[in-house]
Design an enzyme around this catalytic site. Sequence first.
Site, PDB file in Angstrom:
ATOM      1  N   GLN A   1      -3.034  -7.521  -3.652  1.00 28.56           N
ATOM      2  CA  GLN A   1      -3.713  -6.742  -4.695  1.00 28.56           C
ATOM      3  C   GLN A   1      -4.542  -5.576  -4.180  1.00 28.56           C
ATOM      4  O   GLN A   1      -4.386  -4.454  -4.660  1.00 28.56           O
ATOM      5  CB  GLN A   1      -4.613  -7.676  -5.505  1.00 28.56           C
ATOM      6  CG  GLN A   1      -3.924  -8.336  -6.659  1.00 28.56           C
ATOM      7  CD  GLN A   1      -4.981  -8.953  -7.563  1.00 28.56           C
ATOM      8  OE1 GLN A   1      -5.694  -8.246  -8.274  1.00 28.56           O
ATOM      9  NE2 GLN A   1      -5.106 -10.253  -7.475  1.00 28.56           N
TER      10      GLN A   1
ATOM     11  N   GLU B   1       0.597 -23.203   1.543  1.00 30.09           N
ATOM     12  CA  GLU B   1       1.898 -23.042   0.879  1.00 30.09           C
ATOM     13  C   GLU B   1       3.039 -23.567   1.747  1.00 30.09           C
ATOM     14  O   GLU B   1       3.958 -24.227   1.251  1.00 30.09           O
ATOM     15  CB  GLU B   1       2.109 -21.574   0.492  1.00 30.09           C
ATOM     16  CG  GLU B   1       1.123 -21.168  -0.600  1.00 30.09           C
ATOM     17  CD  GLU B   1       1.296 -19.765  -1.134  1.00 30.09           C
ATOM     18  OE1 GLU B   1       1.023 -19.558  -2.329  1.00 30.09           O
ATOM     19  OE2 GLU B   1       1.675 -18.864  -0.353  1.00 30.09           O
TER      20      GLU B   1
ATOM     21  N   GLY C   1       0.822  -1.212   0.000  1.00 31.17           N
ATOM     22  CA  GLY C   1       0.000   0.000   0.000  1.00 31.17           C
ATOM     23  C   GLY C   1       0.851   1.255   0.000  1.00 31.17           C
ATOM     24  O   GLY C   1       0.654   2.159  -0.813  1.00 31.17           O
TER      25      GLY C   1
END
Lengths: 465, 465
Positions: free
Chosen positions: A336, A181, A25
């Site tokens: 995102q 993951e 950000g």
Amino acid sequence: MATGLAMAADGRVRPRVVIVGGGFGGIHAALGLAKLPVDITLIDRRNHHVFQPLLYQVALAVLSPADIAQPIRSILRDHKNIDVLMDEVVGFDTTQGRVNLKTGLQMEYDYLIVATGSTHSYFGKDEWAKLAPGLKTIEDATEIRRRVLLAFELAERQMLETGEHPALNFVIIGGGPTGVELAGAISDIARLYMAKDFRHIDPSQAQVLILEGSPKLLGAYPEDLQASALAQLNKLGVKVRTGTHVTDVQPGYVMVGEEKIETVVTLWAAGVQASPLGKLLGVETDKKGCVFVDEHLNPRILAAGGEAAKSVPNVFICGDLAHFEQDGKQVPGVAQPAMQMGDYAAKRIGEILTGKPAAKGFRYWDKGDMATIGRSAAVAKIEWPFKAHWSGFPAWMMWLAVHIFFLIGFRNRFSVFRQWAWTYLTLNDGARLITGSQALPGWGGSTPATPTPAAGIDLGSPKTN
Amino acid sequence: MATGLAMAADGRVRPRVVIVGGGFGGIHAALGLAKLPVDITLIDRRNHHVFQPLLYQVALAVLSPADIAQPIRSILRDHKNIDVLMDEVVGFDTTQGRVNLKTGLQMEYDYLIVATGSTHSYFGKDEWAKLAPGLKTIEDATEIRRRVLLAFELAERQMLETGEHPALNFVIIGGGPTGVELAGAISDIARLYMAKDFRHIDPSQAQVLILEGSPKLLGAYPEDLQASALAQLNKLGVKVRTGTHVTDVQPGYVMVGEEKIETVVTLWAAGVQASPLGKLLGVETDKKGCVFVDEHLNPRILAAGGEAAKSVPNVFICGDLAHFEQDGKQVPGVAQPAMQMGDYAAKRIGEILTGKPAAKGFRYWDKGDMATIGRSAAVAKIEWPFKAHWSGFPAWMMWLAVHIFFLIGFRNRFSVFRQWAWTYLTLNDGARLITGSQALPGWGGSTPATPTPAAGIDLGSPKTN
């Protein structure tokens, strides 16, 4: 002492923007603002930006920290109106437009962007943090690496001592993308990379177990991908238990109700909470500490004694710290939206400066989501440029391409690609260094760092003679 | 519990060789022995071998740890008669042929090779260690990196606070090859790499000072190269004071007699002492703790009460730990002799196994010595294949070629070369991450590691408002 960093050399006073946080950000906001006639100060207590989506690859010894982290100064160095300051924010005065820093400096601002992200939440059990580290920083990653690699070393030694193959159970608490993951990567390390390195233990006997509290693995994904992820994990030998609440974390085991699950390494991928800076702003926050923001990403000041809450038009909250709802759902705390919020905040400040009304409010453009499952499998929910659900190798190829593309800086991109290709093709090396505390658990030794107790690694009682 | 690791599956008992230490000496001995009908156990308390000659490049943020360090297991994995054990040796029984490990395990041996190298010596002032770190391990390198990079960050902040450019003095105690390399690299970082990254301070104002106790810089080099090194250092702005004894090291300054020299970072490159394992062997050692060895690299057991000292033919000492004299001079504690000693010990064990008498004693074949001075300068004393003294760019090119050639493993070699080329051509990036304690000195903060006090970085007293 209050300082206005950006007093221009020619005496012209330009609006000052202070950005707190050098994650996705903050960096995107800074880059967006760089073209505007403003002076920008980006404050972070670290000197580097981390490409978070690849952090687990540092934790599992595929990449080096420098492959996925870059000094914030280097990223922003070409923009002469951006100033970077390594310091820690300890408070805000939104009435006066000031940020208070730990060192005593005060920074004045005309516009403030707070993008300090989130950290682990142990749901009030902070004592679990040392026993089950989470994955947010480079230090977290090297600590996890240390524990995982040490577990194999200790097992080898135990085998020598006792002649029996010790259990090699790795428990991951939390079945979101990070948990999946980590699980896939540990399974890979054990089966593919470590197998050739040990003479006594059989690293492929390592068991990886995901404990997820909710009924579903990868809760944010569509059902077909959840099922596919589960199947792919099982193929790697990873066991998944959903609807399973961990009630205690201890060295060497975790408890699920009355059941005791032994573990050599326990990792935390279960809960996050917002950076505490949200609360310091004196604005409305949700129970995780995320700041409720309006369509312009502005927070609302908590009103004193019955007054109506009022929005703060010159303060913007971006990334994980923001609680932004779209179509009735909270936008997720991933890379995102953080980037898009940073872009938006910069654009919005540009509009304000030119006196334009806000063209439109923020809207998260979801291009999709993906998570890898080991060396050549993944799930991908693609939203753009077409809608699709991919699994397995195609999803993994897409993951590869997207992550290389989004890595900031050519050097890193090239380096990571080379490293991946090399490790993938040769099953070789990676960055399997045990650093930090060199001491094995329970050892003294003249090590520079203070040994962190390696949770869950129990050597038993070594017999002297 | 005593264990003979290497009891072969077919019950055949092969001689056992225990190697302690995974540095140049130990690795070379292991590789040399791998072809013989012996079972080998290499014990190290770290999991990785470090290519020491490039450690300063990790310290100065050009390379990443994984570029110059590799798991010992990986290096040796193709040799099925080599076993690697991560453990720490705490004692020897040379009569029984046993090595005692910290965990309580005992390893039996027929032949023992001890190659545990050396560590810093602060000449009895161990309290200086925290204030002036030396450079021996990956952790040392990242700690030095942290301090050097933080010094610039702190200066930037101080400049904001006070409006005055703070002094940026880096003091290196010791003018041997390590001191010279560190000095050149810090000067490079300041002038070339950092200059573009800061807005307020001018990193090129950094001053680097070498304080050397003896009358000459690079004492082991011929005079013409000493003079050349000095000239090259001066060209980089590095100041050198020889015949200068540091009498005290304190946070923020060092004392030379009555003279106080202020410093933001102090580094130690002055003294080394042997690993304490030499003394644990109960053999004759010199005042640095190095073990006197005969022409076969065997030590002599200290004789009790008037008996004659006797040589220990099945124990070999290699590398920095050995005190070996050749042509009236002690062979230096650098990489080349360590490798050659490791090779010799392996060869000698082969001779003993086949009942051959020793063909000849160990002889150090000195191919030369070199030290870099910043980005494209060096001095090289070449002994083989021709004799020459080179300086400047040609010496640096030779340094580059030799160091790439000797790096173990293609991956590292390629990675280091690429990294060098990239950094050299673009003056970009490197691995300038501040990790470990993220906290600035004097801060608290919720950092995972315990902050090491950053010696010599004095923030002054930060003013609150």
